[in-house]
Design a protein around this motif. Structure first.
Motif, short mmCIF file in Angstrom:
data_model
loop_
_atom_site.label_atom_id
_atom_site.label_comp_id
_atom_site.label_asym_id
_atom_site.label_seq_id
_atom_site.Cartn_x
_atom_site.Cartn_y
_atom_site.Cartn_z
N ILE A 1 36.87 45.96 55.70
CA ILE A 1 37.09 45.32 54.40
C ILE A 1 35.93 45.73 53.49
O ILE A 1 34.76 45.60 53.88
N TYR A 2 36.23 46.19 52.28
CA TYR A 2 35.19 46.65 51.37
C TYR A 2 35.06 45.69 50.18
O TYR A 2 36.06 45.35 49.54
N VAL A 3 33.82 45.29 49.96
CA VAL A 3 33.52 44.28 48.93
C VAL A 3 32.52 44.87 47.94
O VAL A 3 31.59 45.59 48.33
N VAL A 4 32.71 44.56 46.66
CA VAL A 4 31.74 44.94 45.63
C VAL A 4 31.28 43.67 44.92
O VAL A 4 32.10 42.94 44.35
N TYR A 5 29.98 43.39 44.97
CA TYR A 5 29.41 42.29 44.19
C TYR A 5 29.18 42.80 42.77
O TYR A 5 28.43 43.76 42.56
N THR A 6 29.80 42.15 41.79
CA THR A 6 29.67 42.61 40.41
C THR A 6 29.52 41.44 39.44
O THR A 6 29.99 40.33 39.74
N GLY A 7 28.90 41.71 38.33
CA GLY A 7 28.78 40.70 37.28
C GLY A 7 29.70 40.96 36.11
O GLY A 7 29.59 40.31 35.06
N ASP A 8 30.62 41.91 36.28
CA ASP A 8 31.55 42.27 35.19
C ASP A 8 32.71 41.27 35.14
O ASP A 8 33.84 41.58 35.53
N LYS A 9 32.42 40.07 34.63
CA LYS A 9 33.41 39.00 34.63
C LYS A 9 34.46 39.15 33.54
O LYS A 9 35.47 38.46 33.56
N ASP A 10 34.20 40.05 32.58
CA ASP A 10 35.12 40.18 31.45
C ASP A 10 36.32 41.07 31.77
O ASP A 10 37.18 41.28 30.92
N VAL A 11 36.37 41.60 32.99
CA VAL A 11 37.50 42.44 33.40
C VAL A 11 37.97 42.00 34.79
O VAL A 11 37.25 41.31 35.51
N THR A 12 39.17 42.42 35.14
CA THR A 12 39.70 42.12 36.47
C THR A 12 39.36 43.24 37.44
O THR A 12 38.96 44.34 37.02
N GLY A 13 39.55 42.98 38.72
CA GLY A 13 39.31 44.01 39.73
C GLY A 13 40.20 45.22 39.52
O GLY A 13 39.76 46.37 39.67
N GLU A 14 41.46 44.97 39.15
CA GLU A 14 42.40 46.08 38.91
C GLU A 14 41.92 46.95 37.75
O GLU A 14 42.03 48.18 37.80
N GLN A 15 41.39 46.31 36.72
CA GLN A 15 40.89 47.06 35.56
C GLN A 15 39.67 47.89 35.92
O GLN A 15 39.49 49.00 35.42
#
Length: 486
Positions: free
Chosen positions: A91-105
């Motif tokens: 399972i691959y996880v990315v910790y991100t702070g880009d809350k203004d977009v969705t994972g699909e975007q």
């Protein structure tokens, strides 16, 4: 007698103080061990299992700005793609702070900007406290503030998902002990640029003004000495936390030298050149120039302060001022790059204002966050690829410019000097410069060359960049991270 009393008093205080210190240290160790056990229990409760009943490996990348669209993000997506091919069940996880977009975007943006398509889904863990690593939050002691902020951001990430393998792909070394000792993870890192380098120490010692060394400090010997002490202390702690990594990958010879000097972990450190989509750019036809061609100079790089875009604009303005209009029209400068946040957007506005002040605003264009196909077209049409960052760690944009067929003009330092703009089979592949006059003179020199000579340099550069291809990165990356998966 008085001296004897003082010695007795010190001894009587020393023993209780020693006992108290030992007790506090023991309590801290017990507390940390308790936190580790609690996190492991939490991890086991949330763990997934494969069809054969075995534990499903969780691999997490710490990349708070994964949607930024720069070279570091290309490394991230190529690394995940490579791992997905080899370790399909993880399972691959990315910790991100880009809350203004969705994972699909985010995934769609990676494909649109980098032409990278992942073979399996990725889980995104959105972090609320990314502001803690923003440089704007710390006008003073920025390195320390961002590093401590990354610990709190890392703690938020750890609370939301405890992985088996943790890879810091953005340079937040202070998170490594957190995930290793509290999270119980096997940890690795890909270092694009050391948070502090021996060059930065030399710069402060010699009182040279740079974007990270304000002029008011360079003019004051006392402030310079205090900053030097601060830098040395920070470098010591940075070396301690960085050396906790089980696997260390660096992106260039320049970065390797500094990391070996600071972290002293040579046994687990290796150079893994970042992936450059050279084939996509090599597919661009290399046409001979026509006398009617309108020349363009292209700059490719995120709008960050260290990229030194003002130097590009000033050198270009001087070039226009001192170059007489002959049979061919004067070139235009096209600045292409990504904006990560409001600070970057404000930086672009200041650059536009600088163009107006220098009277070159009609000859300078800004292309922000443009699609990949549009980027290719600008590079295909350009004669010169311009890059001005001092001590650029590597320079993916430089490789892309060379692969696309531009004649590169980069800074005479860092990765460009040591790894990229170097002779290939004894032939020149590009040019290097250091200051405003160097850049303007070299621009004039390149444009004064015959089309045949320019074509020869462009062909040499193209042949030299295959060692930076995606396939080369994937092989070296998978070999380096293998200890994390045993």
């Amino acid at each position: 007698r008085v001296m004897a009393c003082r010695i007795w008093l010190l001894c009587s205080l020393f023993v209780p103080g020693l006992v108290l210190s030992g007790a506090l240290c023991l309590c801290l160790v017990v507390l940390l061990w308790g936190v580790r056990l609690w996190l492991q229990q939490r991890k086991n409760q949330l763990a997934s299992t494969r069809k054969d009943g075995k534990h499903q490996l969780v691999v997490a990348f710490f990349h708070p700005y994964c949607n930024a669209g720069g070279g570091g993000e290309r490394v991230l997506w190529c690394a995940i793609r490579a791992l997905q091919k080899k370790y399909k069940d993880a399972i691959y996880v990315v910790y991100t702070g880009d809350k203004d977009v969705t994972g699909e975007q985010i995934v769609e943006s990676a494909f649109r900007r980098f032409n990278i398509k992942l073979t399996h889904p990725v889980k995104f863990v959105f972090l609320e406290k990314r502001y803690l690593v923003e440089a704007s939050l710390y006008p003073h002691f920025t390195l320390l503030g961002q590093s401590l902020g990354s610990v709190f951001l890392g703690w938020e990430a750890l609370m939301k998902c405890v992985p088996d393998v943790y890879i810091d792909s953005m340079g937040y070394a202070f998170t490594l002990p957190l995930f290793k000792y509290l999270g119980g993870c096997r940890v690795g890192c890909y270092v694009h640029y050391p948070t502090i380098s021996t060059d930065m120490l030399s710069m402060v010692r010699s009182q040279n003004a740079r974007f990270n060394n304000a002029a008011f400090i360079t003019r004051n010997p006392l402030l310079s000495k205090l900053k030097l002490v601060y830098y040395y202390l920070f470098a010591f702690v940075y070396g301690l936390v960085g050396s906790r990594s089980d696997v260390i990958m660096v992106n260039s010879s320049w970065t390797l030298n500094h990391i070996l000097s600071l972290w002293r972990a040579g046994a687990c450190t290796s150079v893994v050149y970042p992936p450059c989509d050279v084939q996509t750019f090599l597919d661009i036809p290399l046409h001979e120039e026509k006398s009617t061609t309108e020349y363009s100079i292209v700059s490719l790089g995120q709008f960050r302060p260290e990229k030194d875009h003002p130097l590009q604009i000033r050198a270009f303005a001087k070039f226009l001022e001192k170059t007489a209009v002959g049979q061919q029209s004067l070139p235009k400068l096209i600045l292409i790059g990504g904006c990560r946040n409001q600070q970057d957007e404000q930086r672009v506005n200041r650059l536009k204002k600088l163009c107006e002040e220098l009277g070159v605003d009609k000859k300078v264009e800004f292309k922000v966050n443009i699609p990949f196909e549009e980027l290719k077209q600008y590079l295909a049409d350009a004669i010169i690829g311009l890059h001005t960052m001092w001590n650029e760690h590597f320079g993916i944009g430089i490789v892309e410019c060379m692969a696309a067929g531009t004649i590169i003009l980069a800074h005479n330092s860092g990765g460009p000097k040591l790894d990229i703009v170097v002779p290939y089979e004894g032939h020149i592949t590009g040019f290097l410069a250091e200051n405003e006059d160097d850049y303007f003179e070299t621009m004039a020199q390149i444009l004064s060359l015959s089309p045949e000579k320019r074509l020869e340099i462009r062909q040499n550069a193209r042949r030299s960049v295959n060692r930076f291809a995606d396939q080369e990165f994937e092989g070296a990356f998978l070999l380096s991270v293998e200890p994390l998966f045993k």
